[in-house]
Design an enzyme around this catalytic site. Structure first.
Site, PDB file in Angstrom:
ATOM      1  N   ASN A 210       0.852  -1.200   0.000  1.00 54.35           N
ATOM      2  CA  ASN A 210       0.000   0.000   0.000  1.00 54.35           C
ATOM      3  C   ASN A 210       0.883   1.244   0.000  1.00 54.35           C
ATOM      4  OD1 ASN A 210       0.608   0.771   2.830  1.00 54.35           O
ATOM      5  ND2 ASN A 210      -0.350  -1.206   3.238  1.00 54.35           N
ATOM      6  N   PHE A 324      -4.107   3.141  15.056  1.00 47.97           N
ATOM      7  CA  PHE A 324      -4.518   4.139  14.067  1.00 47.97           C
ATOM      8  C   PHE A 324      -5.696   3.553  13.292  1.00 47.97           C
ATOM      9  CE2 PHE A 324      -1.685   7.844  13.279  1.00 47.97           C
ATOM     10  CZ  PHE A 324      -0.902   7.713  14.411  1.00 47.97           C
ATOM     11  N   LYS A 338     -13.110   0.166  16.188  1.00 47.16           N
ATOM     12  CA  LYS A 338     -11.773  -0.434  16.311  1.00 47.16           C
ATOM     13  C   LYS A 338     -11.213  -0.217  17.724  1.00 47.16           C
ATOM     14  CE  LYS A 338     -10.733  -0.158  11.402  1.00 47.16           C
ATOM     15  NZ  LYS A 338     -10.118   0.565  10.301  1.00 47.16           N
ATOM     16  N   LYS A 342     -10.482  -3.731  19.400  1.00 48.93           N
ATOM     17  CA  LYS A 342      -9.065  -4.062  19.579  1.00 48.93           C
ATOM     18  C   LYS A 342      -8.592  -3.707  20.999  1.00 48.93           C
ATOM     19  CE  LYS A 342      -8.122  -3.594  14.637  1.00 48.93           C
ATOM     20  NZ  LYS A 342      -7.091  -3.855  13.649  1.00 48.93           N
TER      21      LYS A 342
END
Ligand code: PMT
Length: 400
Positions: A210, A324, A338, A342
């Site tokens: 990426n 992030f 998230k 997480k």
């Protein structure tokens, strides 16, 4: 003086005979690796020329509060945001009075009102002015944590008097400024940071990856080390120099990143996952270069990579963890999901659909999200964003 390396110092010179010492101060800051911009009051220009200050600092000198050119380039708000520290040297009795009164009718006082950085001031004036009770009252209003007084010294004065009011020597001033930077918001903390992309091999010459440049993660490594943290940086393939005092480990694939993260977690106080880890990898990478063949189409069989961040949080319940979120839609909602799935202390959300921020840009615009708080940091350099993130972590995560 390594604490001053890469610092952005706004040196404000006000009117007084000691203004000539500001030239030496610029030289000392620059040789310590700081970038210096100079702001001069009208009175200062009577003692030393803007041209001298421009030549020494390598930057245009700022003076006017209401200057249309300056407003579009580096107006008072931009200057205030730019500065890591403001150093007023010499600081005249009149400037002291302005600061104490919270005035904003010239560039120097307006910048100081707008700034959220520390303001160091080195008073310089005749001993009678220094002893005057109005000066004493003004001084009593200029206190830490915002204002840091340096000096003055006692001795012979330009007017022939002897007494207190001599500006501190440039070396003393720079040492005081450096001292403030060395205490460090993350002093003694061990920080592990991931950065950059991962590369998932398709065959010996091709890979899935990426656009991550590593800039955000490297800026965070630098910001943390500047705040006296001990930093290990695990990076995918990028073309960036390693920040000073940072231990760097280079990896290629997500699997390698996971392996090195796991191996480097012992004694870590904070894990920051900036890396753009590829979500998928080849089920079986080809050992030889894939031939074009006759067929018009080609499909690759992919499987999910491990989620490194989730793996770390599942296995280290006491570790402070920052993730992030790279989002193209519903940024805040997705980032919040998230944060909780997480199990993070903080998630830094950025909109990666905007090419002027996020992937591969020098700038970013982020929202810091914790269970209790949400703080938007408007578009600015990744270096500055990184410093703000570190400040936020120190205040909100380590001082819960
Ligand atoms: O490198 P730059 O060019 O400076 O660009 C910076 C950046 C845009 C890459 C950075 O600001 C950023 O957003 N990094 C996170 C990229 C990402 O993978 O986001 P995500 O929303 O897909 O993943 C969420 C979190 O899980 C991230 O902390 C990521 O590091 C982590 N993750 C994701 C997948 C995976 N398999 N393992 C992980 O650890």
């Amino acid at each position: 003086m390594e604490q001053l390396a890469n610092r952005q110092i706004l040196l404000c010179v006000t009117g007084g005979i000691a203004a000539y010492k500001a030239a030496e101060l610029i030289r000392l800051f620059k040789s310590s690796g700081s970038e210096v911009r100079v702001l001069m009051t009208e009175a200062a220009k009577e003692f030393i020329t803007p041209l001298t200050m421009q030549a020494l600092s390598g930057n245009e000198v700022h003076s006017d509060l209401l200057d249309t050119n300056a407003e579009s380039a580096m107006g008072h708000i931009e200057l205030a945001r730019w500065a890591d520290a403001i150093v007023i040297s010499p600081c005249s009795a009149d400037s002291l009075a302005k600061l104490a009164a919270g005035r904003g009718d010239d560039l120097m006082s307006a910048v100081c009102l707008a700034a959220d950085s520390k303001i160091f001031f080195a008073p310089a004036m005749n001993q009678g002015m220094w002893k005057d009770k109005r000066t004493k009252k003004n001084l009593s209003l200029l206190k830490k944590p915002v204002f840091h007084q340096i000096g003055p010294n006692e001795g012979d004065q330009a007017c022939g008097d002897v007494g207190p009011g001599r500006m501190s020597e440039p070396k003393e001033i720079i040492e005081e400024v450096a001292k403030e930077f060395s205490s460090g918001l993350l002093a003694g903390k061990k920080v592990l940071i991931t950065a950059g992309p991962t590369r998932e091999k398709i065959d010996p010459v091709r890979y899935i990856s990426n656009k991550s440049s590593g800039k955000m993660g490297f800026s965070l490594a630098k910001a943390a080390v500047d705040e006296s943290a001990i930093v290990t940086l695990i990076s995918g393939p990028v073309t960036l120099d390693t920040p000073e005092r940072v231990k760097r480990i280079d990896i290629e694939s997500a699997e390698e990143m996971k392996e090195h993260v796991t191996a480097n977690l012992s004694d870590i106080d904070l894990f920051i996952s900036t890396a753009a880890v590829a979500d998928f990898k080849m089920k079986n990478a080809e050992p030889q270069k894939i031939k074009k063949g006759q067929s018009k189409n080609m499909s690759l069989s992919l499987e999910k990579n491990a989620d490194i961040l989730k793996h770390v949080s599942d296995n280290n319940p006491d570790l402070k963890i920052v993730g992030f979120a790279a989002e193209t839609e519903n940024m805040i909602d997705n980032a919040r999901k998230k944060l909780s799935s997480k199990n993070l202390n903080l998630i830094v959300a950025n909109d990666v659909s905007d090419s002027s921020i996020g992937f591969d840009s020098n700038n970013n615009e982020v929202t810091l999200i914790t269970e209790k708080e949400e703080l938007k940091i408007p578009k600015t350099s990744k270096e500055k964003i990184a410093r703000k993130i570190v400040q936020f972590i120190s205040k909100n995560i380590f001082n819960d």
